[in-house]
Design a protein around this motif. Structure first.
Motif, PDB file in Angstrom:
ATOM      1  N   MET A   1       0.838  -1.201   0.000  1.00  0.00           N
ATOM      2  CA  MET A   1       0.000   0.000   0.000  1.00  0.00           C
ATOM      3  C   MET A   1       0.872   1.251   0.000  1.00  0.00           C
ATOM      4  N   ALA A   2       1.944   1.226   0.787  1.00  0.00           N
ATOM      5  CA  ALA A   2       2.868   2.364   0.805  1.00  0.00           C
ATOM      6  C   ALA A   2       3.504   2.559  -0.565  1.00  0.00           C
ATOM      7  N   VAL A   3       3.848   1.462  -1.225  1.00  0.00           N
ATOM      8  CA  VAL A   3       4.441   1.531  -2.563  1.00  0.00           C
ATOM      9  C   VAL A   3       3.447   2.139  -3.554  1.00  0.00           C
ATOM     10  N   LEU A   4       2.194   1.684  -3.503  1.00  0.00           N
ATOM     11  CA  LEU A   4       1.180   2.154  -4.455  1.00  0.00           C
ATOM     12  C   LEU A   4       0.809   3.618  -4.224  1.00  0.00           C
ATOM     13  N   VAL A   5       0.638   4.004  -2.957  1.00  0.00           N
ATOM     14  CA  VAL A   5       0.302   5.397  -2.665  1.00  0.00           C
ATOM     15  C   VAL A   5       1.464   6.310  -3.057  1.00  0.00           C
ATOM     16  N   GLY A   6       2.686   5.860  -2.767  1.00  0.00           N
ATOM     17  CA  GLY A   6       3.855   6.637  -3.182  1.00  0.00           C
ATOM     18  C   GLY A   6       3.941   6.760  -4.693  1.00  0.00           C
ATOM     19  N   ALA A   7       3.565   5.695  -5.397  1.00  0.00           N
ATOM     20  CA  ALA A   7       3.580   5.736  -6.857  1.00  0.00           C
ATOM     21  C   ALA A   7       2.549   6.740  -7.379  1.00  0.00           C
TER      22      ALA A   7
END
Length: 512
Positions: free
Chosen positions: A387-393
């Motif tokens: 989720m952190a990866v996707l939101v950061g993306a």
């Protein structure tokens, strides 16, 4: 009343504009294709070898000095060479490096990387020296990282936009910069898919073949080919477009001609530029963007490495990320062109800081209040890390889309009303030094925060506060610059309208 067909014809671009703008769009497409491939590749090389922690040190202690050194060299080149020779010399140098890196350097990293010395240093120095030791151990990757970073500052911002600003008027820039930027940003989608396809090829390789080495050769071959297209298109414009009086009217030819007289040294140029509030505000816009995006980007890339430790998996994700950035940017380009023409430069210049601020709130909230968001993450069937990866993306995609669609066109349009000395050397100082200065400034702030709070995660609240402080100052600088820009653009348009149209020169513009 005019018929629909007559209104449609009036809205279509003139042939003389198409003759100039289509080659510029092709150049931008190829340059941005390469930029995307190089950005994805440099991240794979550095993050999967030394870790994301190396990036702030590279930006502060390697990229920034390299940018300053290049600006000094560029200033001397401008004083002694024609603009066309400067363009070909610099672009050929970049092309030779990237081609030789894949063909000669990477296959021999076992000999070039001081693995034993790095292991000895790691055993005798505190753990805090790990990023510096990694820079030393993987020094060839660091050099590639610097060249890839400079491609954005030098080839995209300085060479391409500098050339475009020489041959375009303010009116043409407002009409065309967002439009051919939209067409050229299709390169993000193409290059992202290209990177993904190259990453997939590793499944068909014979045993014993280095998958990433194979991918690297294909990626850098594409970079070399695209650079060749850029040089060929630039040559075509020099011979067939800039010699056409209809494409470069006499009033614009006067803008591109260099003034006779003594050349300013690098030191004199810096003093001259520093006196201008216009240049100072424009420089702060570039520095503020670099600092803001860097504060959130390094944290995101650290999470990305945790999620995708394999180099090809990381490269595959970055390919998807680039394609998504291109798709969103295409939409933003349409909106951006409307905003720039409907509301003017001042409003358009505020969209990017607003976008960074809004998306930054979402990204930092997820990190600071992860316990609050944990049930939501679980209900979506996604791990907290992903989720952190996707939101950061999403944060990076929206921020970069607003940069490509509005920040860059506004910034480049702002150079057009300036005189030759201020436009050429001011652009070199702002884009080549200001961009890495902003990123290294953001990195330096992160380093201080880590030292003060003990870790990157513990320093997140402080970094969030700094981010929104920078954005507030960015908004003020944009507002101040908008007033000066409208004054200069109005004066330039008035002067061009009042002056008679003399006999057009032919070849001077192409080689000035």
């Amino acid at each position: 009343p005019k018929s629909r067909m007559e209104k449609l014809r009036e809205g279509l671009p003139a042939k003389r504009e198409l003759k100039k703008m289509l080659p510029l769009a092709l150049m931008f497409f190829c340059i941005l294709f390469n930029y995307t491939v190089l950005c994805d590749t440099k991240d794979v090389l550095v993050v999967t070898s030394g870790g994301a922690e190396v990036i702030p040190f590279l930006k502060t202690y390697v990229t920034l000095p390299a940018a300053i050194g290049f600006t000094v060299v560029y200033s001397n080149m401008v004083n002694s060479m024609s603009s066309s020779k400067v363009f070909f010399t610099i672009l050929a140098g970049f092309t030779a490096f990237f081609g030789s890196f894949a063909a000669l350097v990477y296959p021999n990293i076992g000999l070039l990387h001081p693995t034993a010395s790095a292991a000895w240093l790691a055993s005798h120095l505190p753990a805090g020296f790990a990023p510096i030791i990694a820079m030393f151990k993987y020094w060839t990757f660091g050099v590639f990282y610097v060249f890839a970073q400079l491609w954005g500052s030098v080839v995209v911002s300085l060479l391409f936009w500098g050339f475009a600003n020489e041959v375009c008027s303010v009116a043409e820039a407002k009409r065309w910069y967002p439009l051919f930027g939209m067409l050229a940003n299709v390169a993000l989608i193409f290059s992202g898919q290209f990177v993904k396809q190259v990453s997939r090829m590793r499944g068909n390789l014979a045993a014993g073949v280095d998958p990433w080495g194979f991918s690297l050769k294909i990626l850098m071959s594409a970079v070399v080919v695209m650079a060749g297209v850029v040089m060929g298109t630039y040559r075509h414009m020099q011979k067939n477009v800039l010699t056409d009086p209809e494409c470069v009217p006499a009033s614009m030819e006067r803008k591109t001609k260099k003034k006779k007289g003594p050349k300013m040294s690098m030191g004199e140029s810096m003093k001259y530029l520093a006196k201008s509030s216009y240049i100072r505000n424009l420089a702060f816009l570039v520095i503020a963007y670099g600092m803001s995006i860097n504060i959130v980007e390094v944290t995101w890339k650290g999470k990305l490495k945790e999620a995708f430790p394999n180099a090809n998996d990381y490269s595959h994700f970055m390919g998807s990320f680039s394609s998504a950035t291109g798709a969103v940017t295409l939409t933003m380009m349409v909106v951006g062109r409307w905003i720039l023409n409907r509301f003017g430069w001042g409003v358009a210049s505020l969209v990017t800081p607003a976008m960074l601020g809004i998306t930054g709130i979402g990204f930092f909230s997820l990190i600071l209040f992860k316990d609050f968001f944990a049930p939501i993450t679980a209900s979506l069937g996604v791990s907290p890390l992903m989720m952190a990866v996707l939101v950061g993306a999403v944060q990076n995609i929206l921020s970069k889309a607003s940069k490509y669609s509005l920040f860059d066109p506004c910034k480049e349009t702002a150079y057009i009303p300036l005189d030759q000395e201020m436009r050429t050397k001011g652009k070199a100082a702002i884009d080549v030094i200001g961009n890495p200065l902003g990123k290294s400034g953001g990195s330096f702030i992160q380093q201080l925060a880590i030292v003060a709070f003990g870790s990157l995660s513990a320093s997140t609240p402080a970094l969030g506060t700094v981010l929104f402080g920078i954005i507030a100052l960015w908004v003020k600088a944009s507002r101040d610059l908008a007033v000066e820009f409208e004054e200069k653009a109005g004066a330039m348009a008035k002067a061009e309208a009042e002056e008679p149209n003399p006999e057009p020169a032919t070849g001077a513009t192409a080689s000035s």
